[in-house]
Write an enzyme that holds these catalytic residues in place. Structure first.
Site, PDB file in Angstrom:
ATOM      1  N   ASN A  37      24.006  37.597  47.092  1.00  0.00           N
ATOM      2  CA  ASN A  37      24.844  39.135  47.193  1.00  0.00           C
ATOM      3  C   ASN A  37      23.731  39.946  47.104  1.00  0.00           C
ATOM      4  OD1 ASN A  37      25.809  41.058  49.108  1.00  0.00           O
ATOM      5  ND2 ASN A  37      27.870  41.207  47.447  1.00  0.00           N
ATOM      6  N   ARG A 147      45.339  41.665  42.431  1.00  0.00           N
ATOM      7  CA  ARG A 147      44.387  42.331  41.507  1.00  0.00           C
ATOM      8  C   ARG A 147      44.874  43.727  42.414  1.00  0.00           C
ATOM      9  NH1 ARG A 147      37.852  43.324  41.996  1.00  0.00           N
ATOM     10  NH2 ARG A 147      38.190  44.314  43.840  1.00  0.00           N
ATOM     11  N   TYR A 159      33.626  51.884  44.858  1.00  0.00           N
ATOM     12  CA  TYR A 159      33.726  50.758  45.382  1.00  0.00           C
ATOM     13  C   TYR A 159      34.955  50.177  45.444  1.00  0.00           C
ATOM     14  CZ  TYR A 159      31.858  45.893  45.699  1.00  0.00           C
ATOM     15  OH  TYR A 159      32.218  45.166  45.723  1.00  0.00           O
ATOM     16  N   ASP A 210      39.943  45.278  37.891  1.00  0.00           N
ATOM     17  CA  ASP A 210      38.330  45.147  37.710  1.00  0.00           C
ATOM     18  C   ASP A 210      38.122  46.520  37.233  1.00  0.00           C
ATOM     19  OD1 ASP A 210      35.880  44.514  38.059  1.00  0.00           O
ATOM     20  OD2 ASP A 210      36.396  43.113  39.773  1.00  0.00           O
ATOM     21  N   HIS A 212      34.537  47.015  36.366  1.00  0.00           N
ATOM     22  CA  HIS A 212      33.145  46.340  37.855  1.00  0.00           C
ATOM     23  C   HIS A 212      32.001  47.163  36.688  1.00  0.00           C
ATOM     24  CE1 HIS A 212      34.656  44.887  41.341  1.00  0.00           C
ATOM     25  NE2 HIS A 212      35.205  46.110  41.904  1.00  0.00           N
ATOM     26  N   GLU A 236      39.156  43.415  33.753  1.00  0.00           N
ATOM     27  CA  GLU A 236      37.768  42.337  34.021  1.00  0.00           C
ATOM     28  C   GLU A 236      36.410  43.682  33.858  1.00  0.00           C
ATOM     29  OE1 GLU A 236      37.788  40.315  37.969  1.00  0.00           O
ATOM     30  OE2 GLU A 236      35.806  40.657  38.243  1.00  0.00           O
ATOM     31  N   GLU A 262      30.966  37.535  35.988  1.00  0.00           N
ATOM     32  CA  GLU A 262      31.097  36.791  37.282  1.00  0.00           C
ATOM     33  C   GLU A 262      29.201  37.267  37.252  1.00  0.00           C
ATOM     34  OE1 GLU A 262      33.813  39.887  38.946  1.00  0.00           O
ATOM     35  OE2 GLU A 262      31.760  40.604  40.234  1.00  0.00           O
ATOM     36  N   ARG A 283      33.932  34.163  33.716  1.00  0.00           N
ATOM     37  CA  ARG A 283      34.534  34.573  35.023  1.00  0.00           C
ATOM     38  C   ARG A 283      33.251  33.964  35.659  1.00  0.00           C
ATOM     39  NH1 ARG A 283      37.153  36.130  38.772  1.00  0.00           N
ATOM     40  NH2 ARG A 283      35.805  38.490  39.615  1.00  0.00           N
ATOM     41  N   HIS A 312      34.846  33.431  39.373  1.00  0.00           N
ATOM     42  CA  HIS A 312      34.270  34.118  41.157  1.00  0.00           C
ATOM     43  C   HIS A 312      35.051  33.839  42.176  1.00  0.00           C
ATOM     44  CE1 HIS A 312      31.714  37.489  42.358  1.00  0.00           C
ATOM     45  NE2 HIS A 312      32.300  38.371  42.249  1.00  0.00           N
ATOM     46  N   ASP A 316      31.565  37.091  48.813  1.00  0.00           N
ATOM     47  CA  ASP A 316      30.133  37.051  48.983  1.00  0.00           C
ATOM     48  C   ASP A 316      30.033  35.336  48.422  1.00  0.00           C
ATOM     49  OD1 ASP A 316      30.819  38.277  46.654  1.00  0.00           O
ATOM     50  OD2 ASP A 316      29.262  38.509  45.806  1.00  0.00           O
ATOM     51  N   GLU A 339      40.143  33.257  41.567  1.00  0.00           N
ATOM     52  CA  GLU A 339      40.049  34.373  42.488  1.00  0.00           C
ATOM     53  C   GLU A 339      39.845  34.761  44.195  1.00  0.00           C
ATOM     54  OE1 GLU A 339      36.158  36.837  42.160  1.00  0.00           O
ATOM     55  OE2 GLU A 339      37.565  38.664  42.756  1.00  0.00           O
ATOM     56  N   TRP A 402      26.234  49.978  38.087  1.00  0.00           N
ATOM     57  CA  TRP A 402      27.283  49.375  38.974  1.00  0.00           C
ATOM     58  C   TRP A 402      28.764  48.940  39.312  1.00  0.00           C
ATOM     59  CZ3 TRP A 402      30.025  46.068  41.403  1.00  0.00           C
ATOM     60  CH2 TRP A 402      30.167  45.838  43.057  1.00  0.00           C
TER      61      TRP A 402
HETATM   62  O1  EZ4 Z   1      32.199  43.329  43.316  1.00  0.00           O
HETATM   63  O2  EZ4 Z   1      31.192  40.021  44.353  1.00  0.00           O
HETATM   64  O3  EZ4 Z   1      36.014  40.349  41.080  1.00  0.00           O
HETATM   65  N1  EZ4 Z   1      35.186  40.655  42.053  1.00  0.00           N
HETATM   66  C1  EZ4 Z   1      34.326  41.209  42.313  1.00  0.00           C
HETATM   67  C2  EZ4 Z   1      33.447  41.128  43.108  1.00  0.00           C
HETATM   68  C3  EZ4 Z   1      32.616  41.805  43.422  1.00  0.00           C
HETATM   69  C4  EZ4 Z   1      31.398  41.143  44.813  1.00  0.00           C
HETATM   70  C5  EZ4 Z   1      29.648  41.354  44.644  1.00  0.00           C
HETATM   71  O4  EZ4 Z   1      28.977  40.566  45.095  1.00  0.00           O
HETATM   72  O5  EZ4 Z   1      33.862  42.095  41.569  1.00  0.00           O
HETATM   73  O6  EZ4 Z   1      34.573  41.889  44.443  1.00  0.00           O
HETATM   74 CO    CO Z   2      35.034  41.413  39.640  1.00  0.00          CO
END
Ligand code: EZ4
Ligand code: CO
Length: 402
Positions: A37, A147, A159, A210, A212, A236, A262, A283, A312, A316, A339, A402
């Site tokens: 991605n 989730r 996000y 999640d 992130h 997560e 992931e 993951r 994961h 993407d 997922e 991120w």
């Molecule tokens: O943000 O795959 O758990 N799933 C995630 C995804 C990721 C995207 C990033 O490319 O965190 O939604």
């Molecule tokens: Co994730």
């Protein structure tokens, strides 16, 4: 059997996908997902310029040797681009072997260990109430696990909280959008969301969340602790894991199960968190972990430490990746959950597949190989468009994780 040719196919039926197609002298071809991605063309070029020339003439059945040729044989190892390219080749070779032997890939991996693969869906809302409603929609569709992500009061953009719902796509065209982040506001909000979800839906449905990679270890510890009354299936990516030892702090403070990985691409990224039992779910997905060949070794290593798998499976990852994950999930003993984000209708048409959803479970289907095809003519009507995931800044403008 010999590999005669391979080509890299790029399409964008809602988002960009890179697919590797490997041809053999017996007319059988195999497909591998090569999508990374926001960095799609780097993998495409790594494959066409550097790996495909070394593939021609090789026996597709010897995929362990081919994997080692590109991994051990290479001076520059690991990294997401390298391992996605190797993953694509590996998936295509398992696909070829399955087709040649007229059997689904799960039979090559040990056969079925269960009747279906439990999946979790993605419920996103701009606020707590909307997220609760979205979770309800998944439960009504038969999902056993959901989730939940919600917009946070006082933060204009977050996000994972999409404008579109069932088919939301995290990457956006053009240059990377900038999101704004406040850990303080987030930590206050998330326990309220899960309290509301348990009040509304009771204790049976599995709930996941999640973070992130946006918390420090002690912040993740606080979140895990504050979520304990709502018994999450997992929390997560609580912390970025370049420093795997950081998870010792999280683990000392909370019984909330932890999922990670992931973005990992080899076992070395997870060696400490697995061997010290700092996580509960790993993951890594077949494509980004260098294919099924490497992922089955990760799963065996994890099995020794009571760590389960949780591949994961965001949008993407193409349907080729999803199929590979399902063959893996149904065959390994230490499977946890998969997922599952729905692809767009156009994506499903470009990649016709034998896997299907039923009452909260996915089934890989019984087609030989991975059970996914690629409609090249249709794919060519969706040209590549540069797109990026967003970047993230704190309220005061500081560049953040991120
Ligand atoms: O943000 O795959 O758990 N799933 C995630 C995804 C990721 C995207 C990033 O490319 O965190 O939604
Ligand atoms: Co994730």
């Amino acid at each position: 059997m010999k590999i005669t040719d391979a080509k890299v196919l790029i399409t964008s039926p809602g988002r960009n996908f890179v697919t590797l197609k490997i041809y053999t002298d017996e007319g059988i071809y195999g497909l591998g997902d090569a999508t990374l991605n926001g960095r799609e063309l780097a993998v495409a070029s790594y494959l066409s310029e550097h790996l495909i020339p070394c593939l021609i003439g090789r026996d597709p059945f010897q995929h362990e040797d081919t994997w080692q040729y590109f991994y051990r044989g290479a001076y520059w190892r690991r990294g997401p681009v390298t391992m996605a390219a190797l993953g694509a080749i590996d998936l295509a070779l398992w696909d070829i072997k399955g087709k040649a032997l007229n059997t689904p890939v799960y039979n090559l991996l040990g056969g079925k260990s269960r009747t279906g693969v439990m999946v979790y869906g993605h419920a996103n809302g701009k606020d707590l109430e909307e997220t609760v409603d979205e979770v309800g929609k998944y439960i009504a569709l038969g999902y056993r696990a959901v989730r939940a992500q919600s917009g946070i009061p006082g933060i204009p953009s977050t996000y994972g909280v999409a404008k579109g719902k069932f088919h939301y796509e995290p990457a956006e065209k053009g240059l990377p959008p900038e999101n704004i982040w406040s850990t303080e506001k987030y930590l206050l909000h998330v326990p309220k969301l899960f309290e509301a979800l348990r009040l509304k839906f009771g204790d049976d449905v599995h709930l996941l969340h999640d973070s992130h990679h946006r918390l420090s270890p002690i912040e993740a510890a606080r979140l895990g602790k504050s979520l304990e009354p709502y018994h999450l299936f997992w929390l997560e990516d609580a912390v970025t894991a370049e420093l795997q030892e950081g998870f010792r702090i999280v683990r000392q403070h909370t019984t909330t199960p932890l999922a990670l990985g992931e973005v990992f691409n080899t076992i070395w990224d997870a060696q400490t968190v697995i061997s010290e039992q700092l996580i509960d779910y790993i993951r890594m997905a077949p494509l980004h972990a260098g294919g099924l060949t490497h992922l089955k070794k990760v799963a065996s290593f994890a099995e020794m430490y009571h760590v389960l798998t949780g591949c994961h499976g965001a949008t993407d990852l193409s349907p080729v990746s999803m199929a590979a994950a399902l063959h893996f999930d149904i065959s390994v003993n230490n499977f946890g959950i998969q997922e599952y984000m729905l692809h767009t209708k156009q994506t499903d048409e470009v990649f016709p597949h034998s896997y299907h959803f039923e009452a909260g479970f996915l089934h890989p289907g019984d087609a030989p190989g991975l059970g996914v095809d690629y409609d090249e003519k249709l794919a060519s009507t969706f040209p590549y468009e540069r797109a990026y995931l967003p970047v993230n800044r704190k309220l005061d403008g500081t560049m953040f994780d991120w």
